[in-house]
Design a protein around this motif. Structure first.
Motif, PDB file in Angstrom:
ATOM      1  N   THR A 112       0.803  -1.295   0.037  1.00 18.71           N
ATOM      2  CA  THR A 112       0.062  -0.137   0.058  1.00 18.71           C
ATOM      3  C   THR A 112       0.793   1.066  -0.267  1.00 18.71           C
ATOM      4  O   THR A 112       1.583   1.384   0.772  1.00 18.71           O
ATOM      5  CB  THR A 112      -0.738   0.003   1.258  1.00 18.71           C
ATOM      6  OG1 THR A 112      -1.564  -1.319   1.153  1.00 18.71           O
ATOM      7  CG2 THR A 112      -1.719   1.261   1.215  1.00 18.71           C
ATOM      8  N   ILE A 145      -8.396   4.737 -14.911  1.00 15.24           N
ATOM      9  CA  ILE A 145      -7.505   4.222 -13.933  1.00 15.24           C
ATOM     10  C   ILE A 145      -7.046   5.271 -12.951  1.00 15.24           C
ATOM     11  O   ILE A 145      -6.715   5.205 -11.851  1.00 15.24           O
ATOM     12  CB  ILE A 145      -6.552   3.280 -14.569  1.00 15.24           C
ATOM     13  CG1 ILE A 145      -7.175   2.161 -15.245  1.00 15.24           C
ATOM     14  CG2 ILE A 145      -5.499   2.850 -13.705  1.00 15.24           C
ATOM     15  CD1 ILE A 145      -6.002   1.298 -16.170  1.00 15.24           C
ATOM     16  N   THR A 200      -7.240   6.766  -8.734  1.00 14.56           N
ATOM     17  CA  THR A 200      -6.098   6.449  -8.012  1.00 14.56           C
ATOM     18  C   THR A 200      -5.975   7.809  -7.175  1.00 14.56           C
ATOM     19  O   THR A 200      -5.753   8.727  -7.709  1.00 14.56           O
ATOM     20  CB  THR A 200      -5.154   6.267  -8.883  1.00 14.56           C
ATOM     21  OG1 THR A 200      -5.284   5.070  -9.535  1.00 14.56           O
ATOM     22  CG2 THR A 200      -3.776   5.897  -7.903  1.00 14.56           C
ATOM     23  N   ASP A 248      -4.903  -6.376 -21.010  1.00 21.27           N
ATOM     24  CA  ASP A 248      -5.715  -6.756 -19.608  1.00 21.27           C
ATOM     25  C   ASP A 248      -5.668  -5.815 -18.800  1.00 21.27           C
ATOM     26  O   ASP A 248      -4.662  -5.350 -18.456  1.00 21.27           O
ATOM     27  CB  ASP A 248      -5.009  -8.076 -18.879  1.00 21.27           C
ATOM     28  CG  ASP A 248      -5.413  -8.632 -17.708  1.00 21.27           C
ATOM     29  OD1 ASP A 248      -6.377  -7.732 -17.044  1.00 21.27           O
ATOM     30  OD2 ASP A 248      -5.092  -9.516 -17.336  1.00 21.27           O
ATOM     31  N   ALA A 258      -7.006  -4.782 -16.158  1.00 23.55           N
ATOM     32  CA  ALA A 258      -6.646  -4.963 -14.664  1.00 23.55           C
ATOM     33  C   ALA A 258      -5.334  -5.088 -14.368  1.00 23.55           C
ATOM     34  O   ALA A 258      -4.984  -4.397 -13.349  1.00 23.55           O
ATOM     35  CB  ALA A 258      -7.614  -6.336 -14.150  1.00 23.55           C
ATOM     36  N   GLN A 259      -4.618  -5.718 -15.188  1.00 31.61           N
ATOM     37  CA  GLN A 259      -3.187  -5.924 -14.940  1.00 31.61           C
ATOM     38  C   GLN A 259      -2.453  -4.487 -15.341  1.00 31.61           C
ATOM     39  O   GLN A 259      -1.644  -4.021 -14.527  1.00 31.61           O
ATOM     40  CB  GLN A 259      -2.697  -6.908 -15.786  1.00 31.61           C
ATOM     41  CG  GLN A 259      -1.051  -7.162 -15.776  1.00 31.61           C
ATOM     42  CD  GLN A 259      -0.451  -8.085 -16.569  1.00 31.61           C
ATOM     43  OE1 GLN A 259      -0.666  -8.160 -17.830  1.00 31.61           O
ATOM     44  NE2 GLN A 259       0.170  -9.039 -16.171  1.00 31.61           N
ATOM     45  N   GLY A 298      -3.833  -1.611 -14.945  1.00 33.05           N
ATOM     46  CA  GLY A 298      -4.070  -0.931 -13.891  1.00 33.05           C
ATOM     47  C   GLY A 298      -3.441  -0.850 -12.848  1.00 33.05           C
ATOM     48  O   GLY A 298      -2.845   0.094 -11.934  1.00 33.05           O
ATOM     49  N   ASP A 299      -3.305  -2.229 -12.286  1.00 29.23           N
ATOM     50  CA  ASP A 299      -2.247  -2.530 -11.099  1.00 29.23           C
ATOM     51  C   ASP A 299      -0.723  -2.105 -11.432  1.00 29.23           C
ATOM     52  O   ASP A 299      -0.316  -1.358 -10.581  1.00 29.23           O
ATOM     53  CB  ASP A 299      -2.269  -3.943 -10.888  1.00 29.23           C
ATOM     54  CG  ASP A 299      -3.653  -4.567 -10.510  1.00 29.23           C
ATOM     55  OD1 ASP A 299      -4.373  -3.770  -9.739  1.00 29.23           O
ATOM     56  OD2 ASP A 299      -3.991  -5.693 -10.291  1.00 29.23           O
ATOM     57  N   LEU A 300      -0.373  -2.114 -12.671  1.00 30.79           N
ATOM     58  CA  LEU A 300       0.949  -1.784 -12.887  1.00 30.79           C
ATOM     59  C   LEU A 300       1.164  -0.149 -13.118  1.00 30.79           C
ATOM     60  O   LEU A 300       2.048   0.266 -12.401  1.00 30.79           O
ATOM     61  CB  LEU A 300       1.433  -2.403 -14.142  1.00 30.79           C
ATOM     62  CG  LEU A 300       1.817  -3.907 -14.165  1.00 30.79           C
ATOM     63  CD1 LEU A 300       2.107  -4.496 -15.497  1.00 30.79           C
ATOM     64  CD2 LEU A 300       3.000  -4.313 -13.048  1.00 30.79           C
ATOM     65  N   ARG A 346      -0.653   2.010 -11.598  1.00 34.01           N
ATOM     66  CA  ARG A 346      -0.637   2.773 -10.190  1.00 34.01           C
ATOM     67  C   ARG A 346       0.650   2.443  -9.424  1.00 34.01           C
ATOM     68  O   ARG A 346       1.002   3.454  -8.722  1.00 34.01           O
ATOM     69  CB  ARG A 346      -1.768   1.836  -9.290  1.00 34.01           C
ATOM     70  CG  ARG A 346      -3.043   2.537  -9.572  1.00 34.01           C
ATOM     71  CD  ARG A 346      -4.375   1.884  -8.814  1.00 34.01           C
ATOM     72  NE  ARG A 346      -4.757   0.453  -9.148  1.00 34.01           N
ATOM     73  CZ  ARG A 346      -5.615   0.243 -10.086  1.00 34.01           C
ATOM     74  NH1 ARG A 346      -6.472   1.337 -10.639  1.00 34.01           N
ATOM     75  NH2 ARG A 346      -5.825  -0.962 -10.232  1.00 34.01           N
ATOM     76  N   SER A 347       1.412   1.274  -9.627  1.00 36.95           N
ATOM     77  CA  SER A 347       2.801   1.167  -9.229  1.00 36.95           C
ATOM     78  C   SER A 347       3.593   2.105  -9.502  1.00 36.95           C
ATOM     79  O   SER A 347       4.430   2.829  -8.859  1.00 36.95           O
ATOM     80  CB  SER A 347       3.083  -0.386  -9.327  1.00 36.95           C
ATOM     81  OG  SER A 347       4.351  -0.396  -8.751  1.00 36.95           O
TER      82      SER A 347
END
Length: 375
Positions: free
Chosen positions: A2, A28, A32, A123, A125-126, A128-130, A132-133
């Motif tokens: 987090t 995305i 955030t 993808d 979702a993938q 988005g995760d990347l 945000r990182s």
């Protein structure tokens, strides 16, 4: 993991020739906390105009676009580095795209997110995760929080103006006094750890070091397809032997061995002064290739290993460096002002396992001295 969002929203410009992808990225980023989309552009020329007009903190940039591609955008904004935003590449994850993405990193982009590959479709979702990182990485640079999660619960670190240069955000205090390294014979292997900012920094470190009298092994946090492109680009830029390591490969003096993305690498001693690399895809390491695993294996297998920790977020390399330092082996680290992200070097320095803190070129020259390379 987090991440604490920046205290004040950082502005983001979305650049992609696909209206669908622009809308997806806008959603995305907008969802955030700590980031606000300030605009979008559908081609490179419009992107350059928007960057100069809106002065965003962060740009997500596609490579393959009409009118002017992403590389052209980076070249156009690079001369004004003092006011340039931080750029995260969001591009197709293909062999050609890997080569172009590494070019983009060399032109100043700080990181990248694959939106598709030769083996799978987009993808979201993938992505988005990347993304945000990577936004968190950019925020760490822009707000001076170079080790995340880092701020206290109040999360009151001020947002940096986009007009300031990223290097100015690193801690102003000098690093701790270096741990002295005992005098020894020439190093028989060099191991290097790097992450975000590594592709830009490695040429500076390797240029004065190579060709090196000892084998060089690099653990660069990078996806699998990019490691081979990284080896090729370094070989072309430096004019020395740079290869992607293979399982069982005998490590050669004068050669830089890049561990494959997604694989951990361990040094194995075959006979005095001769080593091989053992690759594995298993393990619980967050980053693969993992620098702690590489460094610890060097401490166990080599007689006189030396190590360097370059730009990157987190603490990978610190525990492996501890194993080296306990044997009296030299561990060098990159200076804060020269690193895109100072987290990895700082973690090792804070742990008291670093002998010297140097900028990339001096670090390379010091490694050359430690390996006995003739001036």
């Amino acid at each position: 993991m987090t991440f604490c969002p920046p205290a004040h929203p950082l502005t983001v410009l979305i650049v992609d020739d696909s209206a669908f992808m622009r809308a997806s990225l806008k959603h995305i980023v907008g969802a955030t906390p700590g980031y606000a989309v300030i605009g979008e552009a559908g081609d490179g020329r419009a992107a350059v105009e928007a960057i100069r007009r809106l002065r965003p903190d962060i740009v997500t940039l596609d490579i393959d676009m009409p009118v002017l591609d992403g590389i052209g955008v980076l070249k156009a904004i690079r001369p004004a580095a003092g006011v340039a935003p931080l750029v995260v590449m969001v591009s197709a994850f293909t062999t050609q795209g890997a080569d172009l993405t590494l070019t983009a990193l060399g032109l100043g982009a700080i990181d990248f997110v694959p939106k598709a590959s030769e083996h799978f479709k987009t993808d979201l979702a993938q992505v988005g995760d990347l993304l945000r990182s990577k936004l968190a990485t950019a925020a760490a640079v822009l707000t001076g929080r170079d080790r995340l999660p880092h701020p206290p619960a109040s999360c009151t670190a001020p947002a940096r103006s986009a007009a300031a240069h990223p290097a100015a955000t690193h801690p102003a205090t000098p690093p701790p006094a270096p741990r002295p390294a005992p005098a020894r014979g020439p190093a028989d292997i060099v191991v290097i750890a790097s992450s975000t900012g590594g592709p830009q920094t490695l040429p500076e470190v390797l240029r004065p070091l190579c060709p090196c009298p000892a084998p060089v092994v690099v653990a660069q946090h990078i996806p699998a397809m990019f490691s081979r492109s990284l080896a090729s680009s370094l070989a072309a830029a430096l004019g020395v032997a740079v290869v992607e390591a293979e399982d069982g490969m005998v490590l050669a003096a004068g050669t830089v061995h890049i561990l494959p993305g997604g694989c951990n690498g361990e040094i194995q001693r075959l006979r005095p002064g001769v080593f091989a690399i053992k690759l594995s895809e298993g393990g619980n390491a967050v980053h693969r290739p993992n620098a702690d695993i590489l460094f610890r294996s060097a401490a166990l297998s080599a007689r006189r290993p030396v190590a360097a920790i370059l730009s990157g977020m987190g603490s990978d390399g610190t525990e492996g460096a501890r194993a080296l330092a306990q044997r009296g082996c030299a561990v060098l680290a990159q200076t804060p002002e020269s690193a895109v992200i100072w987290g990895m070097p700082r973690a090792a320095i804070d742990a008291g396992v670093v002998a010297e803190v140097l900028d990339p070129a001096d670090l390379g020259r010091r490694l050359a001295m430690l390996t006995g390379k003739a001036p």
